[in-house]
Write an enzyme that holds these catalytic residues in place. Structure first.
Site, short mmCIF file in Angstrom:
data_model
loop_
_atom_site.label_atom_id
_atom_site.label_comp_id
_atom_site.label_asym_id
_atom_site.label_seq_id
_atom_site.Cartn_x
_atom_site.Cartn_y
_atom_site.Cartn_z
CB SER A 1 -0.89 -0.02 1.26
OG SER A 1 -1.25 1.29 1.62
CD GLU B 1 -3.87 6.63 -7.11
OE1 GLU B 1 -3.69 5.57 -6.48
OE2 GLU B 1 -4.07 7.73 -6.56
CG ASN C 1 -5.37 8.22 0.75
OD1 ASN C 1 -6.56 8.20 1.03
ND2 ASN C 1 -4.63 7.12 0.68
CB SER C 2 -8.75 7.95 -3.14
OG SER C 2 -7.87 7.64 -4.17
CG ASP D 1 -0.91 2.28 -4.08
OD1 ASP D 1 -1.05 2.80 -5.20
OD2 ASP D 1 -1.35 2.77 -3.01
CE LYS E 1 -1.88 9.19 -3.68
NZ LYS E 1 -2.04 7.73 -3.76
CG ASP F 1 -0.92 7.90 0.02
OD1 ASP F 1 0.02 7.61 -0.76
OD2 ASP F 1 -2.06 7.41 -0.06
#
Ligand code: SPV
Ligand code: MG
Length: 554
Positions: free
Chosen positions: A58, A126, A134-135, A97, A132, A70
């Site tokens: 992860s 992704e 974190n979602s 990931d 990025k 992240d």
């Protein structure tokens, strides 16, 4: 859907599927599978040990374990380092990931190459922008351009060397609020571009939008999900919706946070380790998890260990009463000499010379002889017996080449090495320069010896000489040396000593005899006893004067 290709890897004589092939099979076999988060070598090993068939490396967890956010704060090569440890520590496939692929198509190509070199089975990228976020953080995040993302997938697929390596395309359209149609449009495009599976992600607390997706998607390609936010959904529902793979995404990292917090607080508050000790993994478990047993076995196989092919019996039963209070609670061989007991020094020296099997004959305060890696025999009659009786207590150990030494002597390693090389069935060590030795306290009788030839300094004159007598009865004028308290027996010599010990026992002489008595009897019985001369540089610790000298050694 591509058919499953079975890559065979030769390993230890057993043909087995590569990690990448096993992951591909897991994706495609049509049943629901589970992989579990890990974030370093140790957690990865625990996941495998638990029984999981795969590991989710992860991004959130690896970042958190490194103490960063992240947000691609850990560079991709730093992530690679972590992955290398995880991969080396385990044999099940790892799905990494890969965030957004750390850049454009070109970065993606290099990422795939480097992952395959580390035996990583698959990567998930992704459709967001680098760097990025974190979602689950903040509001809707911008998505990647579909064509650009498809190019990245293609570039990744074109650069993989093994057909089995998998690239999973993660669709963020639901999370970013773009809706089901956009999610399906993207999934379709990514599938066309060559993605091996679609990870459809959602951050709402129920699986409705995931199931809406799977219903439309059907079986166009395997579907992967991360039910962190809709965790309460019964797993059977995922099966019913023909999900291929569930990622339990961050739970080892989260439980570690809780456990470390609780433990740190308890130790901080109580200023003690007593409370937690029984609850936490033992140090031994750490050794097991990190494979120390394998290392020990490998050391046996590969490390040259000196083996003198000889054991040692160390006679250490006597108290050493002349040392007074120092031996109230321990035998004299355990008296400290510059930071370690005499006996420990001697055992270390024996070990270094390749004598690994060391047997200590204990008697007085035997529990004080607590050295690791030695065998012990007990002369419980030490108070009324002498050293030969102690040797007889180790009678059964006289079954092969063997050194016999007193536990209270200090000597130089070269003396031991020379004795180990000496050929002869019974070889004793004697000091030719005994007259120069500082006289210790009055009344102590030395064990002198007479040999058929005195020591000479002639270089060519180093052969063993024959002993003719040993013991207290020898007058200093006749003596050619002093018995040091060290002898070596060949297998035949050890057998002969055993026979003589039995004979002395039968004659009622064993309890009160010393080693020179044994030697004299053996010579009388026709055995050859030989002498290896040394020239000083040894010490037997009988009294305070000797001890003071011993404490000067380096
Ligand atoms: C991760 O574990 O880093 C993931 C999954 O990407 S999630 O945090 O659910 O986005
Ligand atoms: Mg992530």
């Amino acid at each position: 859907m591509t058919s499953v290709k079975l890559a065979i890897v030769e390993g230890g004589g057993n043909a087995k599927l590569s990690k990448a092939a096993r992951f591909r099979e897991m994706l495609q076999r049509g049943s629901l599978d589970f992989i579990m988060e890990a974030h370093n070598g140790l957690s990865a090993r625990i996941v495998e040990e638990t029984g999981f068939d795969g590991i989710w490396a992860s991004g959130l967890s690896m970042s958190a374990a490194l103490g960063v956010r992240d947000n691609n704060e850990a560079s991709w090569t730093q992530v690679l380092e972590v992955l290398e440890f995880m991969s080396d520590a385990t044999s099940v496939p790892i799905l990494v990931d890969g965030d957004t692929g750390y850049g454009n198509f070109n970065n993606m190509r290099r990422l795939v190459t480097k992952l395959e070199q580390r035996d990583i089975a698959a990567v998930c990228i992704e459709d967001k922008l680098f760097p990025k976020t974190n979602s689950f953080l903040g509001s809707a995040q911008p998505l990647a351009d579909i064509d650009e993302f498809c190019g990245k997938i293609k570039a990744g697929k074109d650069s993989q060397r093994s057909d089995d390596f998998s690239i999973i395309a993660r669709v963020e359209a639901l999370i970013s609020g773009w809706g089901l149609d956009e999610a399906l449009r993207r999934a379709e495009a990514y599938n066309e571009a060559g993605a091996d599976a679609i990870l459809i992600h959602s951050k709402i607390a129920d699986p409705s939008e995931i199931f809406a997706f799977t219903k439309e998607w059907g079986n166009r390609s395997p579907v992967v999900i991360v039910p962190t936010m809709y965790y309460a959904t019964p797993t059977q529902q995922f099966r019913d919706h023909e999900i291929s793979l569930i990622i339990w995404a961050n739970h080892n990292m989260r439980v570690a946070i809780q456990a470390m917090r609780d433990l740190s607080k308890e130790i901080f508050d109580t200023e003690s380790l007593v409370g937690p000790e029984a609850r936490i993994a033992s140090v031994k478990e750490v050794f097991v998890l990190t494979g120390n047993e394998e290392l020990a076995a490998a050391e046996e196989r590969y490390l040259p260990t000196q083996d003198a092919g000889c054991k040692a019996i160390v006679l250490a039963a006597s108290r050493g009463a002349a040392l007074g209070k120092l031996t109230d609670d321990k035998p004299k061989c355990m008296i400290d000499v510059r930071g370690q007991p005499l006996l420990r020094r001697q055992v270390a020296m024996l070990n270094e010379s390749g004598v690994q099997d060391v047997i200590i004959v204990r008697g007085y305060k035997k529990d004080a002889i607590d050295l690791p890696s030695v065998g012990t025999r007990d002369n419980d009659e030490f108070a009324d017996t002498k050293e030969l009786y102690s040797l007889a207590c180790a009678r059964e150990d006289l079954d092969g080449p063997c050194l016999v030494t007193y536990g209270d002597i200090l000597f130089r390693p070269y003396m031991l090495d020379a004795l180990l090389r000496a050929e002869g069935d019974i070889v004793i060590v004697a000091d030719a320069l005994w007259r120069d030795r500082e006289q210790s306290a009055e009344g102590l009788v030395r064990d002198l010896i007479v040999a058929d030839r005195a020591f000479t300094t002639n270089f060519l004159d180093d052969a063993l000489v024959n002993l003719s007598a040993a013991g207290h009865g020898i007058s200093p004028e006749d003596a050619t040396g002093e018995w040091v308290g060290m002898l070596k027996l060949s297998k035949a010599g050890a057998a002969a000593v055993r026979v003589e010990l039995d004979a002395m026992d039968a004659d009622g002489l064993l309890r009160n005899a010393e080693i020179p008595d044994l030697l004299n009897r053996m010579m009388a019985a026709g055995h050859k006893v030989q002498v290896q001369y040394i020239t000083g540089q040894w010490l037997d610790v009988d009294d305070a004067h000797d001890l003071a000298q011993a404490r000067n050694i380096t």
